[in-house]
Each structure stands twice: as structure tokens, then as C-alpha cells.
Design an enzyme around this catalytic site. Structure first.
Site, PDB file in Angstrom:
ATOM      1  N   LYS A  52      31.001  53.808  -6.061  1.00 47.85           N
ATOM      2  CA  LYS A  52      30.635  52.750  -7.615  1.00 47.85           C
ATOM      3  C   LYS A  52      29.145  51.522  -7.918  1.00 47.85           C
ATOM      4  O   LYS A  52      28.546  51.927  -8.733  1.00 47.85           O
ATOM      5  CB  LYS A  52      32.140  51.985  -8.381  1.00 47.85           C
ATOM      6  CG  LYS A  52      32.834  52.673  -8.183  1.00 47.85           C
ATOM      7  CD  LYS A  52      35.217  52.053  -8.491  1.00 47.85           C
ATOM      8  CE  LYS A  52      36.117  53.454  -8.653  1.00 47.85           C
ATOM      9  NZ  LYS A  52      37.020  52.712  -8.923  1.00 47.85           N
ATOM     10  N   GLN A  96      40.069  47.216  -8.290  1.00 45.06           N
ATOM     11  CA  GLN A  96      40.557  48.669  -7.748  1.00 45.06           C
ATOM     12  C   GLN A  96      41.400  48.408  -7.543  1.00 45.06           C
ATOM     13  O   GLN A  96      42.666  47.999  -6.814  1.00 45.06           O
ATOM     14  CB  GLN A  96      39.279  48.633  -6.473  1.00 45.06           C
ATOM     15  CG  GLN A  96      39.703  49.725  -5.435  1.00 45.06           C
ATOM     16  CD  GLN A  96      39.116  50.981  -6.356  1.00 45.06           C
ATOM     17  OE1 GLN A  96      38.148  51.088  -6.810  1.00 45.06           O
ATOM     18  NE2 GLN A  96      39.648  52.090  -5.995  1.00 45.06           N
ATOM     19  N   ASP A 119      38.744  51.486 -16.481  1.00 49.11           N
ATOM     20  CA  ASP A 119      39.419  52.982 -16.539  1.00 49.11           C
ATOM     21  C   ASP A 119      40.273  52.926 -17.738  1.00 49.11           C
ATOM     22  O   ASP A 119      40.964  54.062 -17.082  1.00 49.11           O
ATOM     23  CB  ASP A 119      40.594  51.952 -15.590  1.00 49.11           C
ATOM     24  CG  ASP A 119      40.468  51.626 -14.298  1.00 49.11           C
ATOM     25  OD1 ASP A 119      39.666  52.499 -13.525  1.00 49.11           O
ATOM     26  OD2 ASP A 119      40.128  50.589 -13.483  1.00 49.11           O
TER      27      ASP A 119
END
Ligand code: GUN
Length: 282
Positions: A52, A96, A119
Site C-alpha cells: 500500500k 489493517q 476501506d
């Protein structure tokens, strides 16, 4: 059989984003800023978070990675998230997953400001997907829909079968396929006679998390296969998907490889969501 090149498709997407981001300093005085929080040292998460950060660099997006120890308390993590919510220089926040067992995933997701939820996991954004109101789309399902579009497969009136009902992939991708006018069947661990269902599929999305579980006898000729799996082959220890690629690929009209299929698309969509959060805040 057409190999669906997620790497190339995601590279084109990131290139377009980079060109857009390059115009932001003049227009807005700065570039978007994504903060990724990792708690603990889960080996897969270490790799994902690194990828990422690399993608941010490629797109000209500012990236901060915060690594917290495995024994971080839930309250300490929530406090970190609240401080990022309040930080005006931060456009996107990603924690995460999975987080360590002593931390409630739901509470973490709830705490992230919905305006910075790159997200698309916050209840506000989940509801937005199901109610068709403006929202941030989850990255992996969005990436899957982009892959289908890129290879010219319109889900309209097609029979789509999804294996896996997770909040991150199975459930939202089923909704997106439904919104694209596919006839969708959602399968899971309690589905009876899975092969008889998957053989109906014209589009098969596999997000089961079980190495090579989809075999040639489970698909019909011409199927388009999207493999979301990131597994270890129990025999060779090598990275593989949920689909037994070697036996299924010859029957498929198109199929994603693992790696190089869905994974890069997830990250490209994360970059797109970060830009979208940035623009919404300006
Ligand atoms: N772990 C596996 N996939 C994802 C994802 O898309 N977002 C986050 N935050 N964690 C993940």
C-alpha cells in the site's frame, strides 16, 4: 482462455490517478495523505501494508505507516484513530485487518471517521452500498467490478456465483453484481452440493480462503473466474489462490492469476478511494 492481467489494469489506473494527483498542489496546496495503521507483525499484513505504501509512492500520494505493538490495548488503538480523525492533514485512515484478538474489529471500524474511511467498512458506508446512497466502496469488490469491466464482461442478466460471505468481499461483491443486474447466488460453508451451484455460473467469484478448493469439475466451459484467494499451497508452500488454476484455466473464457489478479486491483482502488476522500474534503 484469457488471462486477466490485474497488474496491467491496476497500473493503468494508478497512472491516471498519478496524473490527477499531480494537479493537486496547484489546485489545493497539497496532495492526499493516507495513514495506514498496522497492529502486530502478522506476516501477510506486513506485506500488504508495504504494498500500500509503494502504491502511494507511485501515485504521488503522501503515506504514513504507523506500526503498533501486538499488545497495544484497544483503547490505545481507538485513541490513535481518534487523533487521526481530528488531524486535518489526514485524508484517509486504514487499520489493517485482522487486528489482534483482544481488540474489537467492529469498534475500530466504528471509530474511523466515515469521511476518512478509505476501506468502505464503516457502517455508514456499508449502509450506503445497500441503500444506493453516496458512499465509499470497499476496495476488493470495487476492484473485481473494474476487472470485469476492463475485459468487457457485463454482468447484466448473467448468472453470477459468489463463494464466501465475508463483510470485506463476498457480501459486498454480491450486492455490486446484483446492482449490475446479474442473477446472483451467494454460497458458503453450509451450501449443499456446491459443485452443482458453481456449474451454473457464468461469472464465478471465489473468496473462500481455502487453497485450490475450486476444481475443474465444478465449473462449466466458458466461465469467467475471479479468484480472490491468497493462500499457501499445502504441498509446495507457494502462494496460490482458492482456484486450482492449472485444471480450471483451460475451461474458463477468462481467469485471474494469483498473484497478479485481484490483489493489485484492491490496492489501486484504495488509491482511488484516498483521492475521493481528499476531494470530498476540499
Ligand atoms: N485485510 C485484508 N484485506 C483488507 C482490506 O481490504 N482492508 C483492511 N483494512 N484490511 C484488510
Amino acid at each position: 482462455m484469457k488471462l486477466i492481467d490485474g497488474k496491467a489494469i491496476s497500473a493503468a489506473l494508478k497512472e491516471a490517478l498519478a496524473a490527477q494527483v499531480a494537479t493537486f498542489p496547484d489546485k489545493y496546496g497539497r496532495v492526499p495523505h493516507l495513514v495506514v495503521v498496522r497492529v502486530g507483525e502478522d506476516p501477510a499484513s506486513v506485506v500488504y501494508v508495504r504494498n500500500k505504501a509503494k502504491a502511494c509512492e507511485a501515485c504521488g500520494i503522501r503515506n504514513t505507516t504507523i506500526v503498533l505493538p501486538e499488545d497495544t490495548s484497544e483503547e490505545a488503538l481507538l485513541e490513535q484513530v481518534r487523533s487521526l480523525n481530528a488531524d486535518d492533514s489526514v485524508d484517509g485512515i486504514l487499520v489493517q485487518l485482522p487486528v489482534p484478538k483482544h481488540i474489537s474489529e467492529a469498534r475500530v471500524i466504528d471509530t474511523i471517521a466515515k469521511e476518512k474511511d478509505v476501506d468502505g467498512f464503516h457502517p455508514y458506508n456499508v449502509a450506503g452500498l445497500w441503500q444506493k446512497t453516496p458512499h465509499m466502496s470497499p476496495c476488493t469488490p470495487a476492484g473485481i467490478m473494474k476487472l470485469l469491466e476492463a475485459i468487457g464482461v457485463d454482468p447484466k442478466s448473467k448468472r453470477a456465483v459468489v463463494i464466501g460471505r465475508s463483510n470485506i468481499v463476498g457480501l459486498p461483491v454480491a450486492k455490486m453484481l446484483l446492482d449490475a443486474n446479474a442473477t446472483v447466488t451467494l454460497c458458503h460453508t453450509r451450501t449443499v452440493d456446491l459443485p452443482s451451484v458453481t456449474r451454473q455460473a457464468e461469472i464465478l467469484v471465489v473468496a473462500a480462503g481455502r487453497a485450490k478448493m475450486v476444481t475443474a469439475d465444478m465449473v462449466s466451459p466458458g466461465v469467467v473466474v475471479i479468484d480472490v484467494g491468497m493462500d499457501r499451497d499445502p504441498d509446495t508452500g507457494k502462494l496460490c489462490g482458492d482456484v486450482d488454476f492449472d485444471s480450471v484455466a483451460p475451461k474458463a473464457s477468462a481467469i485471474t492469476p494469483v498473484p497478479g489478479g485481484v490483489g493489485p486491483m484492491t490496492i489501486a482502488c484504495l488509491m482511488e478511494n484516498t483521492v475521493q476522500c481528499f476531494l470530498a474534503r476540499h
